[in-house]
Design a protein around this motif. Structure first.
Motif, PDB file in Angstrom:
ATOM      1  N   GLU A 199       0.861  -1.187   0.000  1.00 47.42           N
ATOM      2  CA  GLU A 199       0.000   0.000   0.000  1.00 47.42           C
ATOM      3  C   GLU A 199       0.895   1.234   0.000  1.00 47.42           C
ATOM      4  N   LEU A 200       0.802   2.051  -1.046  1.00 46.05           N
ATOM      5  CA  LEU A 200       1.674   3.214  -1.189  1.00 46.05           C
ATOM      6  C   LEU A 200       0.909   4.532  -1.232  1.00 46.05           C
ATOM      7  N   ARG A 201      -0.377   4.507  -1.034  1.00 44.84           N
ATOM      8  CA  ARG A 201      -1.179   5.718  -1.163  1.00 44.84           C
ATOM      9  C   ARG A 201      -0.662   6.820  -0.223  1.00 44.84           C
ATOM     10  N   GLY A 202      -0.343   7.966  -0.802  1.00 39.92           N
ATOM     11  CA  GLY A 202       0.091   9.112  -0.012  1.00 39.92           C
ATOM     12  C   GLY A 202       1.540   9.076   0.423  1.00 39.92           C
ATOM     13  N   ALA A 203       2.298   8.050   0.003  1.00 44.07           N
ATOM     14  CA  ALA A 203       3.713   7.968   0.392  1.00 44.07           C
ATOM     15  C   ALA A 203       4.514   9.078  -0.291  1.00 44.07           C
ATOM     16  N   VAL A 204       5.555   9.551   0.362  1.00 38.82           N
ATOM     17  CA  VAL A 204       6.411  10.604  -0.177  1.00 38.82           C
ATOM     18  C   VAL A 204       7.675   9.971  -0.735  1.00 38.82           C
ATOM     19  N   VAL A 205       7.906  10.173  -2.047  1.00 36.23           N
ATOM     20  CA  VAL A 205       9.093   9.628  -2.705  1.00 36.23           C
ATOM     21  C   VAL A 205       9.767  10.734  -3.504  1.00 36.23           C
ATOM     22  N   ASP A 206      11.034  10.504  -3.872  1.00 35.18           N
ATOM     23  CA  ASP A 206      11.723  11.472  -4.728  1.00 35.18           C
ATOM     24  C   ASP A 206      11.519  11.084  -6.193  1.00 35.18           C
ATOM     25  N   VAL A 207      12.015  11.911  -7.095  1.00 34.87           N
ATOM     26  CA  VAL A 207      11.791  11.695  -8.522  1.00 34.87           C
ATOM     27  C   VAL A 207      12.371  10.366  -8.989  1.00 34.87           C
ATOM     28  N   GLN A 208      13.579  10.043  -8.559  1.00 31.22           N
ATOM     29  CA  GLN A 208      14.208   8.790  -8.976  1.00 31.22           C
ATOM     30  C   GLN A 208      13.393   7.583  -8.512  1.00 31.22           C
ATOM     31  N   GLN A 209      12.897   7.642  -7.297  1.00 31.83           N
ATOM     32  CA  GLN A 209      12.069   6.541  -6.790  1.00 31.83           C
ATOM     33  C   GLN A 209      10.768   6.427  -7.580  1.00 31.83           C
ATOM     34  N   ALA A 210      10.199   7.577  -7.961  1.00 32.72           N
ATOM     35  CA  ALA A 210       8.959   7.558  -8.732  1.00 32.72           C
ATOM     36  C   ALA A 210       9.163   6.833 -10.056  1.00 32.72           C
ATOM     37  N   VAL A 211      10.299   7.077 -10.694  1.00 34.90           N
ATOM     38  CA  VAL A 211      10.604   6.400 -11.954  1.00 34.90           C
ATOM     39  C   VAL A 211      10.743   4.896 -11.739  1.00 34.90           C
ATOM     40  N   VAL A 212      11.398   4.495 -10.649  1.00 35.41           N
ATOM     41  CA  VAL A 212      11.564   3.075 -10.334  1.00 35.41           C
ATOM     42  C   VAL A 212      10.202   2.409 -10.157  1.00 35.41           C
ATOM     43  N   LEU A 213       9.304   3.073  -9.440  1.00 37.58           N
ATOM     44  CA  LEU A 213       7.983   2.494  -9.187  1.00 37.58           C
ATOM     45  C   LEU A 213       7.144   2.428 -10.456  1.00 37.58           C
ATOM     46  N   VAL A 214       7.254   3.453 -11.294  1.00 33.89           N
ATOM     47  CA  VAL A 214       6.514   3.453 -12.553  1.00 33.89           C
ATOM     48  C   VAL A 214       6.985   2.311 -13.447  1.00 33.89           C
ATOM     49  N   ARG A 215       8.277   2.110 -13.511  1.00 30.18           N
ATOM     50  CA  ARG A 215       8.822   1.017 -14.328  1.00 30.18           C
ATOM     51  C   ARG A 215       8.425  -0.335 -13.753  1.00 30.18           C
ATOM     52  N   ALA A 216       8.332  -0.418 -12.431  1.00 28.83           N
ATOM     53  CA  ALA A 216       7.911  -1.678 -11.819  1.00 28.83           C
ATOM     54  C   ALA A 216       6.471  -2.019 -12.187  1.00 28.83           C
ATOM     55  N   LEU A 217       5.705  -1.007 -12.553  1.00 31.66           N
ATOM     56  CA  LEU A 217       4.332  -1.229 -12.996  1.00 31.66           C
ATOM     57  C   LEU A 217       4.260  -1.609 -14.478  1.00 31.66           C
ATOM     58  N   GLY A 218       5.440  -1.690 -15.119  1.00 35.43           N
ATOM     59  CA  GLY A 218       5.477  -2.089 -16.519  1.00 35.43           C
ATOM     60  C   GLY A 218       5.360  -0.938 -17.491  1.00 35.43           C
ATOM     61  N   LEU A 219       5.417   0.291 -16.985  1.00 36.16           N
ATOM     62  CA  LEU A 219       5.328   1.457 -17.854  1.00 36.16           C
ATOM     63  C   LEU A 219       6.706   1.868 -18.333  1.00 36.16           C
ATOM     64  N   GLU A 220       6.747   2.511 -19.483  1.00 37.75           N
ATOM     65  CA  GLU A 220       8.007   2.983 -20.056  1.00 37.75           C
ATOM     66  C   GLU A 220       8.061   4.494 -19.948  1.00 37.75           C
ATOM     67  N   VAL A 221       9.108   4.988 -19.355  1.00 41.32           N
ATOM     68  CA  VAL A 221       9.258   6.427 -19.138  1.00 41.32           C
ATOM     69  C   VAL A 221      10.082   7.024 -20.277  1.00 41.32           C
ATOM     70  N   ARG A 222       9.505   8.014 -20.991  1.00 40.82           N
ATOM     71  CA  ARG A 222      10.201   8.688 -22.079  1.00 40.82           C
ATOM     72  C   ARG A 222      10.021  10.183 -21.941  1.00 40.82           C
ATOM     73  N   PRO A 223      11.004  10.958 -22.437  1.00 44.58           N
ATOM     74  CA  PRO A 223      10.836  12.420 -22.429  1.00 44.58           C
ATOM     75  C   PRO A 223       9.753  12.812 -23.439  1.00 44.58           C
ATOM     76  N   ASP A 224       9.165  13.983 -23.227  1.00 45.97           N
ATOM     77  CA  ASP A 224       8.087  14.451 -24.102  1.00 45.97           C
ATOM     78  C   ASP A 224       8.537  14.651 -25.536  1.00 45.97           C
ATOM     79  N   ASP A 225       9.808  15.039 -25.729  1.00 50.67           N
ATOM     80  CA  ASP A 225      10.286  15.411 -27.066  1.00 50.67           C
ATOM     81  C   ASP A 225      11.194  14.338 -27.681  1.00 50.67           C
ATOM     82  N   ASP A 226      10.897  13.050 -27.435  1.00 47.39           N
ATOM     83  CA  ASP A 226      11.771  11.996 -27.963  1.00 47.39           C
ATOM     84  C   ASP A 226      11.523  11.740 -29.438  1.00 47.39           C
ATOM     85  N   GLY A 227      10.572  12.451 -30.018  1.00 46.75           N
ATOM     86  CA  GLY A 227      10.304  12.300 -31.448  1.00 46.75           C
ATOM     87  C   GLY A 227       9.409  11.129 -31.736  1.00 46.75           C
TER      88      GLY A 227
END
Length: 205
Positions: A177-205
């Protein structure tokens, strides 16, 4: 208060009043402590190896650079206790209370904290590799800068926790259960990737 007499390896201390006792430098091996009052006790460089603590009061105790190695704590109270740079490697906790416990630095690797109620505890900069935190109740706790590599966190409640700086690479976002947890940007990326999502910049073409 005077220091107690040396306790032999494998001995037992029952119902003793060690309130305010300074245990600095003392060594205890395979000693069983039952209903011992260690309120406001303190230690620097003490070592407890393979000891058992049952129904002991460690309230407001202060321990620094001490070791509780492969110890067992059952129905013990750690209210307002402080552990600084202590080693609790392989120690196990059952039915203990940890309100206002403060842990700074040290090594709690392989510690058994399954189902522990850590909601009012604070852990900062602690090594907790392969610790068992399954079903631990940590809502609102401070768990900053922890090395949680290999830790078991299945069904742990980390809601509203301050997790900044902790290693979350092994956390399954769907298994805790992570609702309302405080994380930094790097941790947010780790958690998003753990959900199977791919993180890309907006202007990757």
């Amino acid at each position: 208060m005077a220091l107690p007499e040396a306790v032999p390896a494998g001995g037992e201390v029952r119902g003793a009043d060690w309130d305010g006792l300074d245990l600095s430098g003392r060594t205890f091996t395979s000693v069983t402590f039952v209903d011992v009052d260690l309120t406001e006790a303190s230690s620097v460089g003490a070592t407890f190896t393979g000891c058992t603590f049952r129904a002991c009061q460690l309230n407001a105790s202060r321990h620094a650079d001490s070791a509780f190695l492969s110890c067992t704590f059952t129905s013990c109270s750690f209210f307002d206790a402080a552990l600084t740079r202590c080693k609790l490697t392989g120690s196990a906790f059952s039915r203990c209370t940890f309100d206002l416990l403060r842990v700074e630095g040290g090594d709690w690797s392989f510690a058994g904290l399954a189902a522990a109620d850590l909601r009012k505890a604070s852990f900062d900069g602690v090594r907790m590799r392969e610790a068992d935190l399954s079903a631990a109740k940590c809502a609102g706790a401070v768990l900053r800068g922890l090395d949680l590599s290999g830790a078991t966190l299945h069904r742990a409640d980390l809601s509203r926790c301050d997790l900044r700086g902790s290693d979350l690479s092994g956390v399954d976002p769907l298994g805790v259960e992570l609702r309302g947890a405080v994380v930094d940007v790097q941790q947010a990326v780790v958690l998003v990737r753990a959900l199977g999502l791919e993180v890309r910049p907006d202007d990757d073409g």
